[in-house]
Design an enzyme around this catalytic site. Sequence first.
Site, mmCIF file in Angstrom:
data_model
loop_
_atom_site.group_PDB
_atom_site.id
_atom_site.type_symbol
_atom_site.label_atom_id
_atom_site.label_comp_id
_atom_site.label_asym_id
_atom_site.label_seq_id
_atom_site.Cartn_x
_atom_site.Cartn_y
_atom_site.Cartn_z
ATOM 1 N N LYS A 276 -0.477 -9.422 -4.096
ATOM 2 C CA LYS A 276 -1.097 -9.505 -2.769
ATOM 3 C C LYS A 276 -2.448 -8.814 -2.885
ATOM 4 O O LYS A 276 -2.525 -7.587 -2.956
ATOM 5 C CB LYS A 276 -0.215 -8.822 -1.718
ATOM 6 C CG LYS A 276 -0.830 -8.793 -0.319
ATOM 7 C CD LYS A 276 0.156 -8.203 0.687
ATOM 8 C CE LYS A 276 -0.459 -7.985 2.054
ATOM 9 N NZ LYS A 276 0.523 -7.332 2.963
ATOM 10 N N CYS B 69 -5.542 -11.850 0.979
ATOM 11 C CA CYS B 69 -5.421 -11.245 2.314
ATOM 12 C C CYS B 69 -6.762 -10.614 2.670
ATOM 13 O O CYS B 69 -7.483 -10.133 1.785
ATOM 14 C CB CYS B 69 -4.307 -10.197 2.279
ATOM 15 S SG CYS B 69 -3.878 -9.515 3.876
ATOM 16 N N ARG C 5 -3.347 -15.295 3.740
ATOM 17 C CA ARG C 5 -3.034 -14.752 5.071
ATOM 18 C C ARG C 5 -3.979 -15.405 6.063
ATOM 19 O O ARG C 5 -5.182 -15.470 5.833
ATOM 20 C CB ARG C 5 -3.235 -13.245 5.065
ATOM 21 C CG ARG C 5 -1.943 -12.469 5.048
ATOM 22 C CD ARG C 5 -1.174 -12.481 6.329
ATOM 23 N NE ARG C 5 -1.805 -11.569 7.249
ATOM 24 C CZ ARG C 5 -1.735 -10.242 7.109
ATOM 25 N NH1 ARG C 5 -1.045 -9.677 6.152
ATOM 26 N NH2 ARG C 5 -2.348 -9.474 7.972
ATOM 27 N N ASP D 187 0.834 -1.206 0.000
ATOM 28 C CA ASP D 187 0.000 0.000 0.000
ATOM 29 C C ASP D 187 0.874 1.264 0.000
ATOM 30 O O ASP D 187 1.835 1.345 0.748
ATOM 31 C CB ASP D 187 -0.870 -0.056 1.269
ATOM 32 C CG ASP D 187 -1.894 1.045 1.341
ATOM 33 O OD1 ASP D 187 -1.980 1.851 0.409
ATOM 34 O OD2 ASP D 187 -2.624 1.079 2.351
ATOM 35 N N ASP E 278 -5.824 -7.702 -1.453
ATOM 36 C CA ASP E 278 -6.198 -7.414 -0.062
ATOM 37 C C ASP E 278 -7.651 -6.945 0.055
ATOM 38 O O ASP E 278 -8.267 -6.567 -0.933
ATOM 39 C CB ASP E 278 -5.239 -6.349 0.475
ATOM 40 C CG ASP E 278 -5.064 -6.432 1.982
ATOM 41 O OD1 ASP E 278 -5.781 -7.224 2.625
ATOM 42 O OD2 ASP E 278 -4.214 -5.704 2.505
ATOM 43 N N ASP F 196 -2.838 -8.481 11.085
ATOM 44 C CA ASP F 196 -1.503 -7.918 10.878
ATOM 45 C C ASP F 196 -0.635 -8.066 12.122
ATOM 46 O O ASP F 196 -1.097 -7.838 13.247
ATOM 47 C CB ASP F 196 -1.604 -6.419 10.557
ATOM 48 C CG ASP F 196 -2.216 -6.151 9.199
ATOM 49 O OD1 ASP F 196 -2.857 -7.055 8.633
ATOM 50 O OD2 ASP F 196 -2.053 -5.020 8.710
HETATM 51 C C1 9PG Z 1 -2.010 -2.077 3.793
HETATM 52 C C2 9PG Z 1 -2.198 -3.211 4.771
HETATM 53 C C3 9PG Z 1 -1.143 -4.329 4.611
HETATM 54 C C4 9PG Z 1 -1.480 -5.465 5.531
HETATM 55 C C5 9PG Z 1 -2.896 -5.964 5.267
HETATM 56 C C6 9PG Z 1 -3.866 -4.808 5.424
HETATM 57 O O1 9PG Z 1 -9.128 -2.960 9.677
HETATM 58 N N1 9PG Z 1 -8.278 -2.199 9.228
HETATM 59 O O2 9PG Z 1 -8.375 -0.983 9.392
HETATM 60 C C7 9PG Z 1 -7.156 -2.753 8.577
HETATM 61 C C8 9PG Z 1 -6.224 -1.911 7.977
HETATM 62 C C9 9PG Z 1 -5.116 -2.454 7.348
HETATM 63 C C10 9PG Z 1 -4.952 -3.821 7.337
HETATM 64 C C11 9PG Z 1 -5.868 -4.646 7.922
HETATM 65 C C12 9PG Z 1 -6.983 -4.127 8.546
HETATM 66 O O3 9PG Z 1 -3.829 -4.366 6.753
HETATM 67 O O4 9PG Z 1 -3.246 -7.000 6.126
HETATM 68 O O5 9PG Z 1 -0.563 -6.539 5.377
HETATM 69 O O6 9PG Z 1 -1.109 -4.774 3.277
HETATM 70 O O7 9PG Z 1 -3.503 -3.735 4.564
HETATM 71 O O8 9PG Z 1 -2.950 -1.070 4.006
#
Ligand code: 9PG
Length: 482
Positions: A299, A342, A357, A195, A301, A361
Site C-alpha cells: 500500500k 493511495c 484508493r 502505518d 501512500d 479515509d
Molecule cells: C496511515 C493512513 C492510512 C490511510 C491513508 C492515509 O491529510 N492527512 O493528514 C491525512 C492523514 C492520513 C491519511 C490521509 C490524510 O490516511 O489513507 O488509509 O494508511 O494514511 O497514516
Amino acid sequence: MELGGLEFSVQAERVEETLGGYLLHGRSVQVGHPFGRSMFFKHGWQSWSEAAWVSLRESPKPILPPERRPQCDDPAYALSPVHGGSGLGGVEGYEGQMLFLGALRPGARVEADRLFLKGQAEHDTPWFLAYGAPQEVLGRYAELLATTLGVRPQGAAPRVWCSWYGHYRDISEERLLQVLAGLQGLPFEVFQIDDGWQQNIGDWEPNANFPSGMSFLALRAQAQGLIPGLWLAPFIARPSSRLFQAHPDWFLRDEQGELVLAGNNWGGYYALDVTLPAVQDWLYRLIQTVRGWGFRYLKLDFLFAAALPGKRHLELSREEAYREALRLIREAAGEEVYLLACGAPILASIGLVDGLRIGPDVAPYWDNEDRRVFLHDPTGPSAYNALRTSLHRLWLRPLVHTDPDVVFFRSRYNLLTPAQRAVLQDLALVAGFKATSDPPEWLDGEEREALRAWLLYSPAVEQTGPYTFSIDGREVDFSRWL
Ligand code: 9PG
C-alpha cells in the site's frame, strides 16, 4: 459542431470524430455551452480529493488554511476562483445529460464557468468531448484511457485485512500476532500492516515494537495462507528522519530554493525529488528491501507528493515525474507484487498499479463536520466523505481495482449505525474491493459470521442509474445518503 442533437462552439487545433463523441487536439481547448450556472462534475486531483457534482452558482471555497493543506487537493489551484478538476470535468446539460471533456494523458485540468468548459494541458494531449448520459460518457472515456495509459491484468481484487482503522498507529508484533490468530477461519487473502511499524516517515526500518523484524510477520502471515502486505509512503520524509538529515538536497524545492511542504500532518513533511538519480537508486532499493522481507502487497501512500509543484532536477512535467517514479517502483517490485496506490494522482497512476484508493479515509463515524463545513474540507476522515467521493469515481472500475476504503462489521468502538455500516458494505460490493480493519477479537459471534458471509459473497452487480445499483437483484440507492 453537433453533439447529441445540440450545437456547440469548439476551439481546438484539430478535431476528429470518434465513437460517442469527438477527439480534440491541442494543449488548450474550449467548448461553449448553453447550460449557464448549472452543476459541474468536479474530479479532484488525488485519491482523497473531492469528486462530486458542485454548483456553478457559488464560487469555489478554498480549503482552509489554503497554504497549509497540500495533501487535500492540487495545491497549484488551491486559490483558483474558477471551478475545476484534474484531467476531466463536465457540465450538467438538459435532462440529466452531461457535456464532458477529458484528457487522455495525465497533467491536464478542466475548468468550467457559465459559458465555457475549458481544457488546459502541460503538454499535447488528445481530449475526449461528448454529450450524453454520465455513465455512458464516462464509460467511453474509460475505454479511451485504457488505450493511452494501459490496464493491468484484472481478476477480482483480493480480500484485505488492514491494520489501520482498528488499532491505527498503535500496532506491535505482539498485537498483530494476536490478530493473525483471530483471522484463522476468515476468508481473507491479504494481511496488510499499515502505518506504525516504521522508525520514522522516511526511515523504513522496523521500530522497537517489531523486535523480530518485518520478515518474521510476513512469514507468519504466509504460513497461514495470507499474502503479506505492508504500508509505506516512499515519496515523503519528515524533517526528523535520518533520510532527510542525511540528504536535505534530495528534497523538492520551489523556485526560491525553499523546501516544498508536502503535508501538515505528522508536524509536516517534505517530498523527494524523484527525478534525481540518487533518489531513484534509493527508491529502487527500498522496494527491493520490503520485497525481500516477503511482502507481496504494497500500500503505497501519500504518492501525490512526487507530483507537487516545484523545481526538479529534470525538466519533466510534475505528473510525468510522478509516473516515471511509479514505473520505477513497478520495476523494482516486479509484475506479481500487488501495488495499491493511495493519496495518488488518479490518471497518472493508471496502468501501473493494480488498485487505487478512490476516496478519503473512512472512519468509525459518519461525518467530519468541523473540517467539511467550517474549513471547506471534504477530505477529512469520515464515512460520508469517503462514500461521496468514491461514488463519483466508480467509472474507473474498468481501468483499475477501485478501493473505497475499509468497511466495519464491529459495533465496538464504532459510532456508525447498523444502516451506515451497511451502506459502506454495499459500496465495497459495487466498487469490487473488500477490506476491513476490525480486529477479530472485537467482533461478537454474529458480527464475525456476517463478515465471513460478506467476504464470500460475490453478487452480480449492475449499475442502473448514477447512484443506483442492483446487487443480485436487490435495489440499492446511494443517493439518499448524499
Ligand atoms: C496511515 C493512513 C492510512 C490511510 C491513508 C492515509 O491529510 N492527512 O493528514 C491525512 C492523514 C492520513 C491519511 C490521509 C490524510 O490516511 O489513507 O488509509 O494508511 O494514511 O497514516
